[in-house]
Design an enzyme around this catalytic site. Structure first.
Site, PDB file in Angstrom:
ATOM      1  N   GLY A  87       0.644  -1.128   0.049  1.00 35.10           N
ATOM      2  CA  GLY A  87      -0.084  -0.116  -0.033  1.00 35.10           C
ATOM      3  C   GLY A  87       0.832   1.221   0.041  1.00 35.10           C
ATOM      4  O   GLY A  87       1.898   1.261  -0.409  1.00 35.10           O
TER       5      GLY A  87
ATOM      6  N   GLU B 251       3.858   6.913  -7.437  1.00 38.72           N
ATOM      7  CA  GLU B 251       4.300   6.882  -8.954  1.00 38.72           C
ATOM      8  C   GLU B 251       5.054   5.693  -9.094  1.00 38.72           C
ATOM      9  O   GLU B 251       5.083   5.190 -10.448  1.00 38.72           O
ATOM     10  CB  GLU B 251       4.790   8.213  -9.609  1.00 38.72           C
ATOM     11  CG  GLU B 251       5.437   8.155 -10.741  1.00 38.72           C
ATOM     12  CD  GLU B 251       4.011   7.711 -11.807  1.00 38.72           C
ATOM     13  OE1 GLU B 251       4.490   7.213 -13.121  1.00 38.72           O
ATOM     14  OE2 GLU B 251       2.939   7.973 -11.437  1.00 38.72           O
TER      15      GLU B 251
ATOM     16  N   HIS C 129       4.804   2.617  -7.956  1.00 41.65           N
ATOM     17  CA  HIS C 129       3.841   1.566  -7.835  1.00 41.65           C
ATOM     18  C   HIS C 129       3.176   1.731  -9.170  1.00 41.65           C
ATOM     19  O   HIS C 129       2.695   0.775  -9.598  1.00 41.65           O
ATOM     20  CB  HIS C 129       3.049   1.632  -6.779  1.00 41.65           C
ATOM     21  CG  HIS C 129       3.546   1.323  -5.476  1.00 41.65           C
ATOM     22  ND1 HIS C 129       3.874   2.444  -4.568  1.00 41.65           N
ATOM     23  CD2 HIS C 129       4.225   0.330  -4.879  1.00 41.65           C
ATOM     24  CE1 HIS C 129       4.602   1.870  -3.262  1.00 41.65           C
ATOM     25  NE2 HIS C 129       4.865   0.656  -3.562  1.00 41.65           N
TER      26      HIS C 129
ATOM     27  N   LYS D 162      14.242  -1.331  -7.430  1.00 41.85           N
ATOM     28  CA  LYS D 162      14.934  -0.555  -6.385  1.00 41.85           C
ATOM     29  C   LYS D 162      15.206  -1.550  -4.963  1.00 41.85           C
ATOM     30  O   LYS D 162      16.374  -1.404  -4.393  1.00 41.85           O
ATOM     31  CB  LYS D 162      14.007   0.722  -5.799  1.00 41.85           C
ATOM     32  CG  LYS D 162      14.556   1.459  -4.665  1.00 41.85           C
ATOM     33  CD  LYS D 162      13.669   2.531  -4.215  1.00 41.85           C
ATOM     34  CE  LYS D 162      12.619   2.021  -3.527  1.00 41.85           C
ATOM     35  NZ  LYS D 162      12.854   1.714  -2.064  1.00 41.85           N
ATOM     36  N   ASP D 163      14.166  -2.175  -4.951  1.00 45.57           N
ATOM     37  CA  ASP D 163      14.639  -3.510  -4.112  1.00 45.57           C
ATOM     38  C   ASP D 163      15.190  -4.509  -4.776  1.00 45.57           C
ATOM     39  O   ASP D 163      14.710  -5.779  -4.732  1.00 45.57           O
ATOM     40  CB  ASP D 163      13.390  -3.880  -3.382  1.00 45.57           C
ATOM     41  CG  ASP D 163      12.731  -2.857  -2.428  1.00 45.57           C
ATOM     42  OD1 ASP D 163      12.915  -2.230  -1.577  1.00 45.57           O
ATOM     43  OD2 ASP D 163      11.624  -2.362  -3.140  1.00 45.57           O
TER      44      ASP D 163
ATOM     45  N   GLN E 188      15.797  -7.914  -2.790  1.00 42.22           N
ATOM     46  CA  GLN E 188      14.438  -8.590  -2.863  1.00 42.22           C
ATOM     47  C   GLN E 188      14.189  -9.363  -4.126  1.00 42.22           C
ATOM     48  O   GLN E 188      13.689 -10.369  -3.949  1.00 42.22           O
ATOM     49  CB  GLN E 188      13.440  -7.758  -2.405  1.00 42.22           C
ATOM     50  CG  GLN E 188      11.883  -8.157  -2.305  1.00 42.22           C
ATOM     51  CD  GLN E 188      11.061  -7.189  -1.920  1.00 42.22           C
ATOM     52  OE1 GLN E 188      10.835  -6.740  -0.774  1.00 42.22           O
ATOM     53  NE2 GLN E 188      10.334  -6.657  -3.072  1.00 42.22           N
TER      54      GLN E 188
END
Length: 308
Positions: free
Chosen positions: A33, A37, A39, A155-156, A159
């Site tokens: 959540g 921008e 997302h 960016k991650d 992950q």
């Protein structure tokens, strides 16, 4: 909520999601959540991946398993009404927003996905158990949403690498796609955590993207791994005297598959590498990275972050 004149449903259970009409490929974007921008860019990429006849599902779930004991789960922003506007505007067909009991029906799971050695490096070293929580919820959401393709932000980077490895190692029938980082005009990588920065703190935080740019420029000038690290480190060191100061957790140049350090000896490593940084400004922790290509042709880059 509507997209292009059509209602965008908000299923709360996997059964409600399965009941939605579905044609073509399903593309999923997983979020906690507080959509921005960055997302929206993921959702637009999912729309392209699914095609006009496919289905784009955005998940909104604040995962308690990936918060450490010193991280405030209750502080994480929950803005579902605003998230629905962003998701619908970017092309989502549904927003799957399950309660905790739907994802973890028996409470905290005793059986979890282990991130292995890669999950103990960099981010994992500073946030023990974090990636086990991430991979466990990603695995569960992949089962609950059954996508053909799932998209995650570059960016991650660690992950993304771990999710890609999990899907490969555990034979998940899904394609994993990374989407480049979206940045503010001043270069700061978009993050839901940016809202916690004061005006002065935001100025300090720009040292992350400036450090990545310095590393990239050192590579373009003919430098090797040692020079790349040194150039980026000099920018971060300079920001330690800012007001408020920057406190660096790590700066690392690693291979993108296992996130192990790239050797500093000239010519010892050729290929893709990730220059990654994590730092704190006050109580706000930020991460960023850029992809580089080491070795001939000299100076080539394949950025994940587009740092400026």
């Amino acid at each position: 909520m509507e997209r292009e004149g059509r209602a965008v449903p908000v299923p709360r259970t996997a059964a409600e999601l399965r009941a939605l009409p579905r044609a073509g490929r399903r593309a999923v974007v997983m979020t906690m959540g507080a959509l921005h921008e960055g997302h929206a860019a993921l959702i637009r990429a999912a729309r392209a991946a699914a095609g006009p006849d496919g289905q784009v599902v955005v998940t909104v779930f604040v995962n308690p398993l990936q918060f450490g004991p010193d991280e405030d789960l209750d502080r994480y922003p929950r803005t579902l009404d605003a998230d629905l506007v962003v998701a619908a505007g970017a092309g989502a067909d549904a927003v799957f927003a399950p309660p905790v009991a739907e994802v973890y029906p028996g409470g905290e799971p005793e059986v979890r996905v282990s991130a292995g050695p890669m999950g103990e490096r960099l981010e994992g070293a500073h946030r023990p158990g974090h990636f086990d929580g991430v991979l466990t919820v990603v695995a569960k959401l992949l089962h609950l949403t059954a996508p053909d393709v799932a998209l995650y932000g570059e960016k991650d980077a660690q992950q993304l690498a771990l999710i890609t490895r999990m899907v490969r190692d555990l034979n998940f029938p899904v394609e994993i796609v990374g989407v480049p980082t979206v940045r503010e005009p001043d270069g700061l990588a978009l993050s839901s955590r940016n809202r916690y920065l004061s005006a002065a703190g935001r100025t300090t935080a720009l040292a992350l993207s400036r450090a990545l740019s310095a590393g990239r420029e050192a590579l373009a000038a003919g430098g090797g791994p040692r020079e790349v690290r040194a150039a980026a480190g000099a920018v971060l060191d300079g920001a330690r005297s800012a007001d408020p100061p920057l406190e660096t957790d790590y700066l690392a140049l690693v291979d993108p598959d296992g996130f192990t350090p790239v050797p500093e000896e000239p010519g010892a490593y050729e290929g893709e590498a990730v220059l990654a940084v994590a730092a704190r400004v006050g109580t706000t922790r930020l991460i960023d990275n850029v992809r580089l290509r080491l070795g001939p042709p000299a100076g080539g880059t394949g950025e994940s972050g587009g740092a400026r």
